[in-house]
Design an enzyme around this catalytic site. Structure first.
Site, short mmCIF file in Angstrom:
data_model
loop_
_atom_site.label_atom_id
_atom_site.label_comp_id
_atom_site.label_asym_id
_atom_site.label_seq_id
_atom_site.Cartn_x
_atom_site.Cartn_y
_atom_site.Cartn_z
N HIS A 38 -24.24 43.44 55.68
CA HIS A 38 -24.61 43.78 53.76
C HIS A 38 -25.31 44.82 54.53
O HIS A 38 -25.32 46.05 54.62
CB HIS A 38 -25.01 43.43 53.14
CG HIS A 38 -24.00 42.44 52.54
ND1 HIS A 38 -22.61 43.10 51.82
CD2 HIS A 38 -23.94 40.98 51.82
CE1 HIS A 38 -22.12 42.22 51.65
NE2 HIS A 38 -22.62 40.49 51.38
N ASN A 67 -18.41 39.70 42.54
CA ASN A 67 -18.52 38.91 42.91
C ASN A 67 -20.22 38.63 42.90
O ASN A 67 -20.73 38.28 44.06
CB ASN A 67 -18.94 40.78 44.22
CG ASN A 67 -17.82 40.93 45.30
OD1 ASN A 67 -17.95 42.82 45.38
ND2 ASN A 67 -16.86 40.66 45.25
N PHE A 68 -20.09 38.88 41.63
CA PHE A 68 -21.36 38.17 41.08
C PHE A 68 -21.34 36.18 41.12
O PHE A 68 -22.45 35.90 40.96
CB PHE A 68 -21.29 38.10 39.28
CG PHE A 68 -22.29 39.56 38.66
CD1 PHE A 68 -23.50 39.72 39.73
CD2 PHE A 68 -21.66 41.18 38.81
CE1 PHE A 68 -23.58 41.41 38.82
CE2 PHE A 68 -21.87 41.95 38.14
CZ PHE A 68 -23.41 42.41 38.14
N THR A 90 -17.23 42.88 39.49
CA THR A 90 -17.23 42.06 38.84
C THR A 90 -16.93 40.43 39.37
O THR A 90 -17.91 39.15 39.01
CB THR A 90 -16.19 42.03 37.62
OG1 THR A 90 -15.29 41.38 37.76
CG2 THR A 90 -16.52 43.33 36.89
N ASP A 120 -14.55 46.44 53.01
CA ASP A 120 -14.30 45.09 52.87
C ASP A 120 -14.60 44.63 54.85
O ASP A 120 -14.05 45.44 55.43
CB ASP A 120 -13.08 45.01 53.01
CG ASP A 120 -12.06 43.23 53.10
OD1 ASP A 120 -13.07 42.61 52.44
OD2 ASP A 120 -11.47 43.04 53.33
N GLY A 121 -15.19 43.42 55.00
CA GLY A 121 -15.72 43.34 56.22
C GLY A 121 -17.14 42.69 56.47
O GLY A 121 -17.33 42.35 57.79
N ARG A 179 -4.41 45.51 50.46
CA ARG A 179 -4.38 45.10 49.09
C ARG A 179 -5.66 46.16 47.89
O ARG A 179 -6.39 46.45 49.05
CB ARG A 179 -4.56 43.98 48.87
CG ARG A 179 -5.34 42.96 48.89
CD ARG A 179 -5.32 41.52 48.39
NE ARG A 179 -7.02 41.10 48.16
CZ ARG A 179 -7.71 40.61 49.63
NH1 ARG A 179 -6.19 40.50 50.77
NH2 ARG A 179 -8.17 39.15 49.95
N LEU A 180 -5.56 46.74 46.79
CA LEU A 180 -6.17 47.34 46.44
C LEU A 180 -8.02 46.59 45.79
O LEU A 180 -8.75 47.16 44.99
CB LEU A 180 -5.99 48.29 44.93
CG LEU A 180 -4.50 49.17 46.24
CD1 LEU A 180 -3.88 50.16 44.60
CD2 LEU A 180 -4.99 50.47 47.12
N SER A 181 -6.48 45.47 45.65
CA SER A 181 -8.20 44.11 44.81
C SER A 181 -8.99 44.70 43.44
O SER A 181 -10.37 44.56 43.21
CB SER A 181 -9.21 43.87 45.95
OG SER A 181 -8.71 43.35 46.92
#
Length: 256
Positions: A52, A83-84, A81, A34-35, A211-213
């Site tokens: 990225h 992120n789409f 999913t 993440d980040g 968190r695990l997201s």
């Protein structure tokens, strides 16, 4: 990293590595990378895709560090999913980045030298054909390896994974192949995207979020969790070693 701090961090890396308890190392590490987007914003002069790309470089570093530490399995959260639903330009850029990254695996010397099997897990049918083709190419080039494994979670959601596993079992019940009372945790494990792999010993998340997201919800029920403030593209080896050290110092009781 400044030239002034580099020797200090090198000494610190050596110190942590030297004092790791080799009898209590994690076999399977899962990472929420993440980040990348926040890193791009902080830099100010680069676009999101460049962030990225920097994240891909960090992943390559982490895989090298994991190989050096003899960690057998690494599972990374690359694309959910949800992120789409990001801006179209960013999603298209990520698809192109996925293609290049998977294609590069076929010629990655360290991957082949250490016999690292690469596998993508998730709803891969959601991705463009060019991405799926690159995944197949990477997987085929490493399919005979069995010393180490890298799982790349793409089009992944932990709840969807559990639902899909139960759908498969429900179909077996409907077809008369299985009785409801005979369903076990092991059967569910075998129907997950991770196909019965050992649960992660350690889950690491970068960027300060705790968190695990939706990542490995079933598999991480007894995993140790480690959160670091470092944004993924800025993760240093010393940060990674701190996470491993934290794990080796913990007493795992599994509810006992």
């Amino acid at each position: 990293m400044s030239l002034l701090l580099q020797p200090i961090y090198s000494i610190y890396e050596w110190y942590i590595s030297r004092n790791l308890d080799e009898t209590n190392m994690p076999e399977h590490i899962a990472i929420i990378m993440d980040g990348n987007r926040r890193y791009s914003k902080i830099q100010g002069n680069i676009n999101t895709i460049e962030g990225h790309k920097k994240g891909v470089d960090t992943l390559e570093n982490v895989l090298e560090w994991s190989i050096d530490l003899n960690i057998k399995i690494v599972t990374v959260y690359a694309f959910s999913t949800e992120n789409f639903h990001r801006p179209e330009k960013e999603v298209n850029g990520l698809m192109n980045l996925f293609v290049k990254s998977f294609q590069s695996i076929t010629t990655n010397e360290k991957i082949h030298k250490h016999h690292v099997k690469v596998k993508a897990v998730g709803k891969l049918e959601l991705f463009p054909e060019k991405v799926r083709d690159a995944i197949k190419e990477a997987e085929k080039s490493t399919e005979k390896y069995d010393e180490k494994l890298v799982n790349i979670a793409m089009g992944y959601d932990g709840r969807d994974e559990i639902v899909d596993a139960f759908k498969k079992l429900a179909q077996d019940v409907k077809d008369g192949k299985l009785k409801v009372e005979d369903i076990t945790q092991n059967m569910i494990n075998k129907n997950l995207y991770t196909e019965g792999l050992p649960d992660p010993n350690l889950v690491i998340r970068t960027s300060g979020e705790e968190r695990l997201s939706g990542f490995l919800l079933w598999q991480s029920s007894y995993s140790e969790l480690y959160f670091t403030d470092s944004l993924w593209p800025e993760l240093r080896k010393v940060d990674f070693l701190r996470a491993i050290r934290s794990y080796t110092l913990r007493k795992r009781r599994f509810g006992r």
